[in-house]
Motif scaffolding. Structure first.
Motif, PDB file in Angstrom:
ATOM      1  N   UNK A 106      42.781  93.399 -57.469  1.00  0.00           N
ATOM      2  CA  UNK A 106      41.633  92.977 -58.272  1.00  0.00           C
ATOM      3  C   UNK A 106      41.038  91.752 -57.586  1.00  0.00           C
ATOM      4  N   UNK A 107      39.891  91.969 -56.948  1.00  0.00           N
ATOM      5  CA  UNK A 107      39.232  90.894 -56.209  1.00  0.00           C
ATOM      6  C   UNK A 107      38.309  90.137 -57.155  1.00  0.00           C
ATOM      7  N   UNK A 108      38.689  88.920 -57.482  1.00  0.00           N
ATOM      8  CA  UNK A 108      37.839  88.047 -58.279  1.00  0.00           C
ATOM      9  C   UNK A 108      36.855  87.400 -57.312  1.00  0.00           C
ATOM     10  N   UNK A 146      39.033  99.607 -49.193  1.00  0.00           N
ATOM     11  CA  UNK A 146      40.333  99.846 -49.805  1.00  0.00           C
ATOM     12  C   UNK A 146      40.154 100.529 -51.164  1.00  0.00           C
ATOM     13  N   UNK A 147      40.670 101.734 -51.277  1.00  0.00           N
ATOM     14  CA  UNK A 147      40.459 102.544 -52.476  1.00  0.00           C
ATOM     15  C   UNK A 147      41.150 101.999 -53.719  1.00  0.00           C
ATOM     16  N   UNK A 148      42.212 101.213 -53.553  1.00  0.00           N
ATOM     17  CA  UNK A 148      42.943 100.692 -54.710  1.00  0.00           C
ATOM     18  C   UNK A 148      42.396  99.353 -55.190  1.00  0.00           C
ATOM     19  N   UNK A 149      41.254  98.926 -54.638  1.00  0.00           N
ATOM     20  CA  UNK A 149      40.719  97.599 -54.950  1.00  0.00           C
ATOM     21  C   UNK A 149      39.516  97.685 -55.880  1.00  0.00           C
ATOM     22  N   UNK A 150      39.412  96.673 -56.710  1.00  0.00           N
ATOM     23  CA  UNK A 150      38.326  96.573 -57.689  1.00  0.00           C
ATOM     24  C   UNK A 150      37.759  95.163 -57.592  1.00  0.00           C
ATOM     25  N   UNK A 151      36.433  95.037 -57.720  1.00  0.00           N
ATOM     26  CA  UNK A 151      35.787  93.735 -57.662  1.00  0.00           C
ATOM     27  C   UNK A 151      35.329  93.344 -59.059  1.00  0.00           C
ATOM     28  N   UNK A 152      35.646  92.114 -59.445  1.00  0.00           N
ATOM     29  CA  UNK A 152      35.226  91.562 -60.731  1.00  0.00           C
ATOM     30  C   UNK A 152      34.453  90.282 -60.445  1.00  0.00           C
ATOM     31  N   UNK A 153      33.227  90.214 -60.944  1.00  0.00           N
ATOM     32  CA  UNK A 153      32.383  89.032 -60.792  1.00  0.00           C
ATOM     33  C   UNK A 153      32.859  87.945 -61.753  1.00  0.00           C
ATOM     34  N   UNK A 154      33.075  86.738 -61.254  1.00  0.00           N
ATOM     35  CA  UNK A 154      33.585  85.654 -62.091  1.00  0.00           C
ATOM     36  C   UNK A 154      32.496  84.738 -62.631  1.00  0.00           C
ATOM     37  N   UNK A 155      31.230  85.105 -62.444  1.00  0.00           N
ATOM     38  CA  UNK A 155      30.174  84.225 -62.946  1.00  0.00           C
ATOM     39  C   UNK A 155      30.020  84.239 -64.466  1.00  0.00           C
ATOM     40  N   UNK A 156      30.386  85.312 -65.189  1.00  0.00           N
ATOM     41  CA  UNK A 156      30.352  85.232 -66.657  1.00  0.00           C
ATOM     42  C   UNK A 156      31.420  84.260 -67.184  1.00  0.00           C
TER      43      UNK A 156
END
Length: 185
Positions: A106-108, A146-156
């Motif tokens: 989980x890429x913050x 990378x297929x197992x990775x997800x990006x989450x935006x931390x600006x909220x």
């Protein structure tokens, strides 16, 4: 936990909120939070405190200690594990994948300016804002490589970020046959 239970890696540059989000998730899901920073040697923390980034040789030993802690925790606990670790380079994440089965990345992520402001505001961390440029230079964002990775935006807001990551974690756990609501206390 069994080797097939996912380990949730919260990755990103210093100051992005890996520890804060990981602690919140562990609390909400009765999980275990591990901070990779706890496995740095004191002399390397002292260097980073002075604005000196670690090199690849130091990083490899550190990642080995992190993996050992994750595996010990996985064997001893029957709860979700959340690991805060920068894992900026793909080679670092690949190393973690080889050593830790069922890693969910989980890429913050956030804009440099926002992260810089957060780093300047915090008082309880060894990494100074002076390291941020080297962190962004080292960052190899995982998507779409990378297929197992997800990006989450931390600006909220923190609550919104935690809610978004929580939804992702629950989805991953359900896909692996683990009911996040049935985690033993």
């Amino acid at each position: 936990m069994t080797p097939s239970d996912p380990i949730f890696l919260l990755m990103g540059v210093s100051g992005v909120g890996k520890s804060t989000v990981g602690q919140a998730l562990a609390h909400r899901l009765n999980g275990i939070f591990l901070d990779a920073n706890d496995f740095h040697l004191a002399k390397h923390i002292n260097g980073m405190s002075c604005g000196i980034p670690i090199n690849d040789f130091i990083r490899k030993g550190w990642l080995r200690r992190v993996c050992g802690a994750v595996e010990r925790t996985r064997l001893e606990q029957q709860r979700p594990v959340f690991l805060a670790c920068s894992a900026l380079r793909k080679s670092n994440r690949d190393f973690l994948r080889r050593e830790i089965d069922s890693l969910c990345v989980i890429h913050l992520a956030g804009a440099r300016g926002l992260i810089h402001e957060r780093m300047l505001a915090r008082r309880d961390h060894f990494a100074p804002a002076a390291l941020l440029d080297s962190q962004f230079l080292d960052l190899e964002a995982p998507i779409p490589l990378e297929e197992d990775a997800h990006v989450i935006d931390v600006s909220p807001s923190l609550d919104d970020v935690v809610a978004e990551v929580l939804t992702l974690v629950e989805t991953v756990m359900q896909r692996t046959g683990r009911n996040p609501g049935a985690v033993p206390a």
